[in-house]
Scaffold this active site. Sequence first.
Site, PDB file in Angstrom:
ATOM      1  N   GLY A  14       0.843  -1.198   0.000  1.00 24.76           N
ATOM      2  CA  GLY A  14       0.000   0.000   0.000  1.00 24.76           C
ATOM      3  C   GLY A  14       0.873   1.240   0.000  1.00 24.76           C
ATOM      4  O   GLY A  14       1.673   1.443  -0.904  1.00 24.76           O
ATOM      5  N   THR A  16       2.061   5.189  -0.277  1.00 23.63           N
ATOM      6  CA  THR A  16       1.821   6.163  -1.337  1.00 23.63           C
ATOM      7  C   THR A  16       1.850   5.510  -2.707  1.00 23.63           C
ATOM      8  O   THR A  16       0.967   5.733  -3.538  1.00 23.63           O
ATOM      9  CB  THR A  16       2.880   7.280  -1.269  1.00 23.63           C
ATOM     10  OG1 THR A  16       2.975   7.763   0.074  1.00 23.63           O
ATOM     11  CG2 THR A  16       2.497   8.438  -2.173  1.00 23.63           C
ATOM     12  N   SER A  41      -0.287  -5.096   4.585  1.00 25.07           N
ATOM     13  CA  SER A  41      -0.417  -5.495   5.980  1.00 25.07           C
ATOM     14  C   SER A  41      -0.291  -4.274   6.872  1.00 25.07           C
ATOM     15  O   SER A  41       0.625  -3.465   6.709  1.00 25.07           O
ATOM     16  CB  SER A  41       0.669  -6.513   6.349  1.00 25.07           C
ATOM     17  OG  SER A  41       0.688  -6.735   7.751  1.00 25.07           O
ATOM     18  N   ILE A  44       3.124  -3.837   8.567  1.00 24.68           N
ATOM     19  CA  ILE A  44       4.308  -3.375   7.847  1.00 24.68           C
ATOM     20  C   ILE A  44       4.201  -1.871   7.657  1.00 24.68           C
ATOM     21  O   ILE A  44       3.278  -1.370   7.018  1.00 24.68           O
ATOM     22  CB  ILE A  44       4.442  -4.066   6.471  1.00 24.68           C
ATOM     23  CG1 ILE A  44       4.573  -5.585   6.666  1.00 24.68           C
ATOM     24  CG2 ILE A  44       5.640  -3.506   5.709  1.00 24.68           C
ATOM     25  CD1 ILE A  44       4.620  -6.361   5.367  1.00 24.68           C
ATOM     26  N   ALA A  52       7.194  16.562   0.441  1.00 23.51           N
ATOM     27  CA  ALA A  52       7.193  17.742  -0.415  1.00 23.51           C
ATOM     28  C   ALA A  52       7.112  17.256  -1.853  1.00 23.51           C
ATOM     29  O   ALA A  52       7.678  16.226  -2.205  1.00 23.51           O
ATOM     30  CB  ALA A  52       8.463  18.560  -0.196  1.00 23.51           C
ATOM     31  N   LYS A  80       3.450  24.935  -1.760  1.00 17.65           N
ATOM     32  CA  LYS A  80       4.906  24.959  -1.867  1.00 17.65           C
ATOM     33  C   LYS A  80       5.298  25.675  -3.155  1.00 17.65           C
ATOM     34  O   LYS A  80       4.871  25.273  -4.243  1.00 17.65           O
ATOM     35  CB  LYS A  80       5.460  23.528  -1.876  1.00 17.65           C
ATOM     36  CG  LYS A  80       6.968  23.470  -2.122  1.00 17.65           C
ATOM     37  CD  LYS A  80       7.449  22.040  -2.257  1.00 17.65           C
ATOM     38  CE  LYS A  80       8.923  22.024  -2.658  1.00 17.65           C
ATOM     39  NZ  LYS A  80       9.423  20.650  -2.847  1.00 17.65           N
ATOM     40  N   LEU A 335       9.553   2.981  -4.442  1.00 13.14           N
ATOM     41  CA  LEU A 335      10.857   2.625  -3.892  1.00 13.14           C
ATOM     42  C   LEU A 335      11.363   1.279  -4.388  1.00 13.14           C
ATOM     43  O   LEU A 335      12.574   1.040  -4.410  1.00 13.14           O
ATOM     44  CB  LEU A 335      10.791   2.603  -2.360  1.00 13.14           C
ATOM     45  CG  LEU A 335      10.427   3.931  -1.686  1.00 13.14           C
ATOM     46  CD1 LEU A 335      10.354   3.747  -0.175  1.00 13.14           C
ATOM     47  CD2 LEU A 335      11.436   5.012  -2.043  1.00 13.14           C
ATOM     48  N   GLU A 344      15.392  17.134  -4.035  1.00  7.89           N
ATOM     49  CA  GLU A 344      14.552  17.955  -4.907  1.00  7.89           C
ATOM     50  C   GLU A 344      13.119  17.442  -4.977  1.00  7.89           C
ATOM     51  O   GLU A 344      12.405  17.674  -5.951  1.00  7.89           O
ATOM     52  CB  GLU A 344      15.163  18.047  -6.307  1.00  7.89           C
ATOM     53  CG  GLU A 344      16.345  19.020  -6.408  1.00  7.89           C
ATOM     54  CD  GLU A 344      15.915  20.487  -6.435  1.00  7.89           C
ATOM     55  OE1 GLU A 344      14.703  20.756  -6.482  1.00  7.89           O
ATOM     56  OE2 GLU A 344      16.810  21.361  -6.414  1.00  7.89           O
ATOM     57  N   THR A 346      11.530  14.588  -5.448  1.00  8.64           N
ATOM     58  CA  THR A 346      11.130  13.861  -6.658  1.00  8.64           C
ATOM     59  C   THR A 346      10.509  12.501  -6.388  1.00  8.64           C
ATOM     60  O   THR A 346      10.083  11.826  -7.327  1.00  8.64           O
ATOM     61  CB  THR A 346      12.351  13.662  -7.574  1.00  8.64           C
ATOM     62  OG1 THR A 346      13.425  13.078  -6.809  1.00  8.64           O
ATOM     63  CG2 THR A 346      12.811  14.991  -8.154  1.00  8.64           C
TER      64      THR A 346
END
Length: 498
Positions: A14, A16, A41, A44, A52, A80, A335, A344, A346
């Site tokens: 899950g 983001t 889960s 986790i 940002a 921002k 990730l 920056e 990203t």
Amino acid sequence: MHSAPIRQIVILGGGTAGWMSAAALAKALAGTGTSIRLIESDEIGTVGVGEATIPTIHWFNQIVGLDEAAFMKATGATYKLGIEFVGWNGAGSAYLHPFGTYGPPQDGVMFLHRMIRGRLAGQTIAAEDFSLTARAARAGRFARPVADRRSLLSTLGFAYHFDAGRYAQYLRGLAEAAGVERIEGKVTAIDQHPETGFVRALTTDRGVRVEGELFLDCSGFRGMLIEQTLGSGFDDWSHWLPCDRAWAAPSAAETTVTPYTRSTADTAGWRWRIPLQHRTGNGYVFSGRYQSDDAARDALLAGMDGAPIADPRLIRFLPGQRKKSWDKNVVAIGLSSGFLEPLESTSIHLIQSGIAKLLSLFPRVDCDPLLAEQFNRVFAAEMEDVRDFLILHYAQTGGRDEPMWRACQAMDLPERLAYRLDQYRHSGRIMLGSDELFRDASWFAVLDGQGVQAESYSPMIEGMSDTANAKLLDDVRRAIAAASAGLPALRAPAAGHA
């Protein structure tokens, strides 16, 4: 004869990345009969801290149909306008990388050359004076850019700060309302086709078997499918990007609005400050080779404006990217596809970029390897573009003599970045590809802010004299100052306003 369309999508993880993927796919595949199931889960945790973003977030929010006011309220979001870099050129130094562009509308890249020419002619040119977004940020003012390309207001740019955990929850609500099924549990078994190696099903610790035709790996740094199962491989970029861990801790919400992220250089990395409506996000990204975890934790706490309201937590990472982010019928998003530190802002952009590329190259059940190859080519190119922009900050730092910074100043640069620096110094040109994320204004902001000076400029602006160029610059400076003063002031988040 082409193969059948995909009708079963499984998202592992899950956070983001997982819920952004679920919301976007549910919107894009509405009416096709495609099932989308997400396994996560509650046991986790996710990496997400106060996030940002950069202006590309508007594209994603629009495609999933977010209502801005509801989204900002639900996620504690604030506006921002850019990123302030403090101490990157030594004590007392500071510059702003603003969103938006420099100068008047429609002058674009040429205006950067006008500023360079003015400096070479002896004028005092402070780059922030020529960015309406920068002036607004410093003054705590805000307005959305307008569509009229004749207006100075069209040069504005903005993004958001928001609570990443709340953002994921908000998107979960949208995704589940659109038919996405959430399955609670940890994956304990992965079934692959014995001949093709395609993933066929995931089984949870509760005994639930979830079959699929396309799998999205949003399992974070573990890369449970893309790496642990398929062995995609990883390109380690830590020789260019030295930071490999971060401490993060929240503090109380600020009472006055700061409409930008702050990045402050420190002994072995940099500290972030991200103001949200309900709290302030703080962190210290640092290199474990040059500073101990305990010393870095102390540095974070000493640099915060207020006391932490929760214990600092340590996040470890390795900068780099998967050799293949799409392998067989698995696409890594977020990730799991690699990590570039948040200097920056990203991280969320790279999630949505992966999603956008998947939508553009969406496969059939055979997952044509040519589609995967194209995805991997364009995603890798984007990661390398962002990587080089981040390296620029480290390599061109001045006024710091700590061991990590000395090593960064002396490191060999990627060939393309070295070429760009040479081009800019000699000709004032910033050599970019058409698809790169960071455009001329962003590169100029960092080059200029970190003291990289151009020795020449485009002869295309020599149709006017030095005197006329100086007058134009003075006129633009005054016009931007007046436009900034006319923008509405932001109200404090503590009063319930974004």
